[in-house]
Scaffold this active site. Structure first.
Site, PDB file in Angstrom:
ATOM      1  N   HIS A   1       0.853  -1.180   0.000  1.00  0.00           N
ATOM      2  CA  HIS A   1       0.000   0.000   0.000  1.00  0.00           C
ATOM      3  C   HIS A   1       0.892   1.234   0.000  1.00  0.00           C
ATOM      4  O   HIS A   1       2.042   1.173   0.404  1.00  0.00           O
ATOM      5  CB  HIS A   1      -0.899   0.021   1.242  1.00  0.00           C
ATOM      6  CG  HIS A   1      -1.823  -1.164   1.292  1.00  0.00           C
ATOM      7  ND1 HIS A   1      -2.934  -1.258   0.504  1.00  0.00           N
ATOM      8  CD2 HIS A   1      -1.762  -2.303   1.997  1.00  0.00           C
ATOM      9  CE1 HIS A   1      -3.532  -2.408   0.731  1.00  0.00           C
ATOM     10  NE2 HIS A   1      -2.843  -3.069   1.634  1.00  0.00           N
ATOM     11  N   ALA A   2       0.345   2.340  -0.437  1.00  0.00           N
ATOM     12  CA  ALA A   2       1.013   3.637  -0.404  1.00  0.00           C
ATOM     13  C   ALA A   2       2.398   3.600  -1.047  1.00  0.00           C
ATOM     14  O   ALA A   2       2.546   3.199  -2.195  1.00  0.00           O
ATOM     15  CB  ALA A   2       1.052   4.160   1.024  1.00  0.00           C
TER      16      ALA A   2
END
Length: 88
Positions: A15-16
């Site tokens: 994620h991110a």
């Protein structure tokens, strides 16, 4: 078709920031790289959105694969990133 199984090393999963770094590396490869969560359907690894839809968390096993000339090197390059803690 070369493939490699690795555990997600980043504490936040794919994620991110880790997803962005992995997608960038995958998109830079000369062949299309796919990634799947163990037991799931593969998605294009060059897309941050696709990586985030995997919901691959810390420690989850993913399978990275590619097909064509240079596939082994592409799989290895992406696998090394996934297996590295990219949270920093």
């Amino acid at each position: 078709m070369p493939e490699k199984r690795v555990a997600v090393a980043s504490k936040v999963g794919l994620h991110a920031r880790p997803a962005a770094l992995v997608a960038k590396a995958a998109a830079a490869q000369p062949v299309a790289v796919q990634i799947a969560k163990a037991g799931g359907d593969p998605v294009a690894a060059g897309s941050v959105l696709n990586l985030m839809t995997l919901a691959a968390g810390y420690g989850d096993e993913v399978i990275i694969s590619a097909e064509g000339e240079g596939a082994e090197e592409a799989v290895e390059a992406v696998a090394q990133l996934v297996a590295t803690d990219l949270d920093a």
